[in-house]
Design a protein around this motif. Sequence first.
Motif, PDB file in Angstrom:
ATOM      1  N   ILE A  53       1.649  16.838  -2.113  1.00 54.82           N
ATOM      2  CA  ILE A  53       2.958  17.434  -2.361  1.00 54.82           C
ATOM      3  C   ILE A  53       3.661  17.635  -1.025  1.00 54.82           C
ATOM      4  N   GLY A  54       4.916  17.184  -0.936  1.00 49.44           N
ATOM      5  CA  GLY A  54       5.681  17.333   0.285  1.00 49.44           C
ATOM      6  C   GLY A  54       5.581  16.146   1.221  1.00 49.44           C
ATOM      7  N   SER A  55       4.707  15.195   0.950  1.00 47.80           N
ATOM      8  CA  SER A  55       4.549  14.019   1.807  1.00 47.80           C
ATOM      9  C   SER A  55       5.484  12.914   1.341  1.00 47.80           C
ATOM     10  N   LEU A  56       5.932  12.099   2.298  1.00 44.59           N
ATOM     11  CA  LEU A  56       6.745  10.935   1.962  1.00 44.59           C
ATOM     12  C   LEU A  56       5.898   9.674   1.869  1.00 44.59           C
ATOM     13  N   ASN A  57       4.596   9.833   1.879  1.00 44.91           N
ATOM     14  CA  ASN A  57       3.657   8.721   1.961  1.00 44.91           C
ATOM     15  C   ASN A  57       3.987   7.613   0.963  1.00 44.91           C
ATOM     16  N   LEU A  58       4.064   6.377   1.479  1.00 44.53           N
ATOM     17  CA  LEU A  58       4.320   5.220   0.619  1.00 44.53           C
ATOM     18  C   LEU A  58       3.038   4.654   0.035  1.00 44.53           C
ATOM     19  N   LEU A  59       2.007   4.576   0.867  1.00 45.82           N
ATOM     20  CA  LEU A  59       0.734   4.000   0.450  1.00 45.82           C
ATOM     21  C   LEU A  59      -0.328   5.084   0.502  1.00 45.82           C
ATOM     22  N   SER A  60      -0.797   5.498  -0.670  1.00 46.87           N
ATOM     23  CA  SER A  60      -1.729   6.608  -0.739  1.00 46.87           C
ATOM     24  C   SER A  60      -3.127   6.167  -0.348  1.00 46.87           C
ATOM     25  N   ASP A  61      -4.043   7.134  -0.246  1.00 44.15           N
ATOM     26  CA  ASP A  61      -5.412   6.790   0.131  1.00 44.15           C
ATOM     27  C   ASP A  61      -6.169   6.116  -1.004  1.00 44.15           C
ATOM     28  N   SER A  62      -5.546   6.008  -2.176  1.00 41.30           N
ATOM     29  CA  SER A  62      -6.135   5.224  -3.262  1.00 41.30           C
ATOM     30  C   SER A  62      -5.615   3.787  -3.255  1.00 41.30           C
ATOM     31  N   TRP A  63      -4.800   3.473  -2.208  1.00 44.00           N
ATOM     32  CA  TRP A  63      -4.287   2.124  -2.015  1.00 44.00           C
ATOM     33  C   TRP A  63      -3.240   1.756  -3.060  1.00 44.00           C
ATOM     34  N   VAL A 130      -2.494   8.636   6.894  1.00 40.01           N
ATOM     35  CA  VAL A 130      -3.089   8.072   5.677  1.00 40.01           C
ATOM     36  C   VAL A 130      -2.114   7.066   5.088  1.00 40.01           C
ATOM     37  N   GLY A 131      -2.612   5.866   4.803  1.00 40.87           N
ATOM     38  CA  GLY A 131      -1.761   4.851   4.191  1.00 40.87           C
ATOM     39  C   GLY A 131      -0.600   4.479   5.095  1.00 40.87           C
ATOM     40  N   ILE A 132       0.612   4.600   4.572  1.00 37.30           N
ATOM     41  CA  ILE A 132       1.832   4.334   5.326  1.00 37.30           C
ATOM     42  C   ILE A 132       2.723   5.564   5.240  1.00 37.30           C
ATOM     43  N   GLU A 133       3.043   6.131   6.371  1.00 35.77           N
ATOM     44  CA  GLU A 133       3.906   7.316   6.433  1.00 35.77           C
ATOM     45  C   GLU A 133       5.258   6.884   7.011  1.00 35.77           C
ATOM     46  N   PRO A 134       6.356   6.975   6.224  1.00 35.74           N
ATOM     47  CA  PRO A 134       7.655   6.489   6.699  1.00 35.74           C
ATOM     48  C   PRO A 134       8.560   7.613   7.210  1.00 35.74           C
ATOM     49  N   ARG A 135       9.456   7.250   8.113  1.00 37.67           N
ATOM     50  CA  ARG A 135      10.570   8.100   8.546  1.00 37.67           C
ATOM     51  C   ARG A 135      11.759   7.186   8.799  1.00 37.67           C
ATOM     52  N   ILE A 136      12.963   7.748   8.739  1.00 34.96           N
ATOM     53  CA  ILE A 136      14.162   6.976   9.058  1.00 34.96           C
ATOM     54  C   ILE A 136      15.029   7.790   9.998  1.00 34.96           C
ATOM     55  N   SER A 137      15.474   7.168  11.065  1.00 31.25           N
ATOM     56  CA  SER A 137      16.246   7.867  12.089  1.00 31.25           C
ATOM     57  C   SER A 137      17.733   7.807  11.760  1.00 31.25           C
ATOM     58  N   ARG A 160     -19.055   5.319  -1.557  1.00 28.94           N
ATOM     59  CA  ARG A 160     -19.816   6.063  -2.553  1.00 28.94           C
ATOM     60  C   ARG A 160     -21.268   6.146  -2.125  1.00 28.94           C
ATOM     61  N   PRO A 161     -22.036   7.040  -2.733  1.00 33.40           N
ATOM     62  CA  PRO A 161     -23.463   7.132  -2.373  1.00 33.40           C
ATOM     63  C   PRO A 161     -24.225   5.821  -2.532  1.00 33.40           C
ATOM     64  N   ASP A 162     -23.775   4.961  -3.466  1.00 32.62           N
ATOM     65  CA  ASP A 162     -24.475   3.688  -3.659  1.00 32.62           C
ATOM     66  C   ASP A 162     -23.965   2.594  -2.726  1.00 32.62           C
ATOM     67  N   GLY A 163     -23.032   2.941  -1.826  1.00 35.48           N
ATOM     68  CA  GLY A 163     -22.536   1.976  -0.859  1.00 35.48           C
ATOM     69  C   GLY A 163     -21.315   1.207  -1.301  1.00 35.48           C
ATOM     70  N   LEU A 164     -20.913   1.352  -2.567  1.00 30.31           N
ATOM     71  CA  LEU A 164     -19.716   0.669  -3.052  1.00 30.31           C
ATOM     72  C   LEU A 164     -18.465   1.454  -2.674  1.00 30.31           C
ATOM     73  N   SER A 165     -17.330   0.791  -2.759  1.00 24.51           N
ATOM     74  CA  SER A 165     -16.063   1.421  -2.404  1.00 24.51           C
ATOM     75  C   SER A 165     -15.490   2.199  -3.574  1.00 24.51           C
ATOM     76  N   THR A 166     -14.898   3.347  -3.273  1.00 23.80           N
ATOM     77  CA  THR A 166     -14.217   4.131  -4.304  1.00 23.80           C
ATOM     78  C   THR A 166     -12.837   3.569  -4.614  1.00 23.80           C
ATOM     79  N   ILE A 167     -12.373   2.635  -3.797  1.00 21.68           N
ATOM     80  CA  ILE A 167     -11.028   2.081  -3.929  1.00 21.68           C
ATOM     81  C   ILE A 167     -11.118   0.617  -4.333  1.00 21.68           C
ATOM     82  N   SER A 168     -10.290   0.227  -5.288  1.00 19.49           N
ATOM     83  CA  SER A 168     -10.218  -1.161  -5.711  1.00 19.49           C
ATOM     84  C   SER A 168      -9.139  -1.855  -4.892  1.00 19.49           C
ATOM     85  N   VAL A 169      -9.550  -2.559  -3.845  1.00 19.03           N
ATOM     86  CA  VAL A 169      -8.571  -3.203  -2.968  1.00 19.03           C
ATOM     87  C   VAL A 169      -8.131  -4.555  -3.514  1.00 19.03           C
TER      88      VAL A 169
END
Length: 406
Positions: A53-63, A130-137, A160-169
């Motif tokens: 909440i409050g972030s302008l993030n374009l690309l979240s940590d869930s990709w 995290v991800g992509i954080e944008p600003r505009i001047s 993850r504990p089993d070595g797999l990724s939590t994110i589906s890239v």
Amino acid sequence: MAASTGSSNPSTAPLPPKILLAKPGLVTGGPVTGKFGRGDDDTASHRSRLPPIGSLNLLSDSWDFHIDRFLPFLTENTDFTVVGVIGPPGVGKSTIMNELYGFDASSPGMLPPFAIETEESRAMARHCSVGIEPRISSERIILLDTQPVFSPSVLTEIMRPDGLSTISVLSGESLSAELAHELMSIQLGVLLASICHVLLVVSDGVHDNNMWRLMLTVDLLKHGIPDPSSLIPAHSLSSNLGPEKENKDKVHESEEYLAAPVFVHTKLHDQDLTPHNIVQLRKAILQYFGMSSFMRDKSGNMTKDQPFSSVASGAQSIDPDSVWPNLFVIPLKNKDESPRGQYESYNTSLWKMRDQVLSMKCPSFARTVSERDWLKNVAKIWELVKSSPTIAEYSKTLQSSGLFRR
């Protein structure tokens, strides 16, 4: 101003909204866990990862790509420049982007547009972005700060504990965390090379060529990814295309687009800043990228001036006919910022880099596009990147190489 994508109509374009200077606080809706905590609950790996909440993030940590929070800051203006940055942890990416924004760190009570690494985050091996954080001047320069590549903390968070990724890239594929982490860096580079006018490629010191290797991979795998102006709604091209075309996007046929790369090497010691060493560094880059698309149409993509440099003028005059690569070297910051003899100080190097980067001649998109349409099309390009058959085939090659666990 750097490259523009056209001219705006002041009579119809709405007034630009108030520019957000300070980075919003990151507020989460659940219990806070340690940076490296994974938890035992199996649902934790599938939790919702919307931007805080409050972030302008374009690309979240869930990709996943989100435009709703940044879109209100954009207008129908078509005269804008997009500058992105990519690099490993701790090389000063956010500091450089704050400088391009025009942030004055000496002003009391002002927070930087992009959060910079603190002693605490450095001690905890945490990444700030995290991800992509944008600003505009106010000059309508869209700045895209990004999470670090080759980052142990990013790898730890997605494992993850089993070595797999939590994110589906890739589209639904289950990959090892190490392979997913490698592909995330590639996808981020492909996206930035497709949507920016200028891409700052930041490396640590003069001996680290990992970013060069990444950019060559990006050049190899970017095939088929258009620029943001090439995704044109079918109904805007022709009213006679037929009803079956109305809801489809058309990719404008044009030469493959690539952002203009600017190579930035930071944290250099005095012995690295000699004119001879800088010339050797430039020659190494030229040789490394000699067969890449970055060498294509140098006169169109690069400035006609002498090669960019932030060192003594002697290094610039050795090869006056060269117009590529755009190279900046930033010295290691002194605590007292004392003069460095014949070499420029840390702050002076940043100031010069800002002036030259923002005045360089950059490649233009294939068509004129507004800020708002640029962002909407970027979201579509991100989906093309994630579903790219070229990147998927490369992933299979990496899996079969035995370098990554299955």
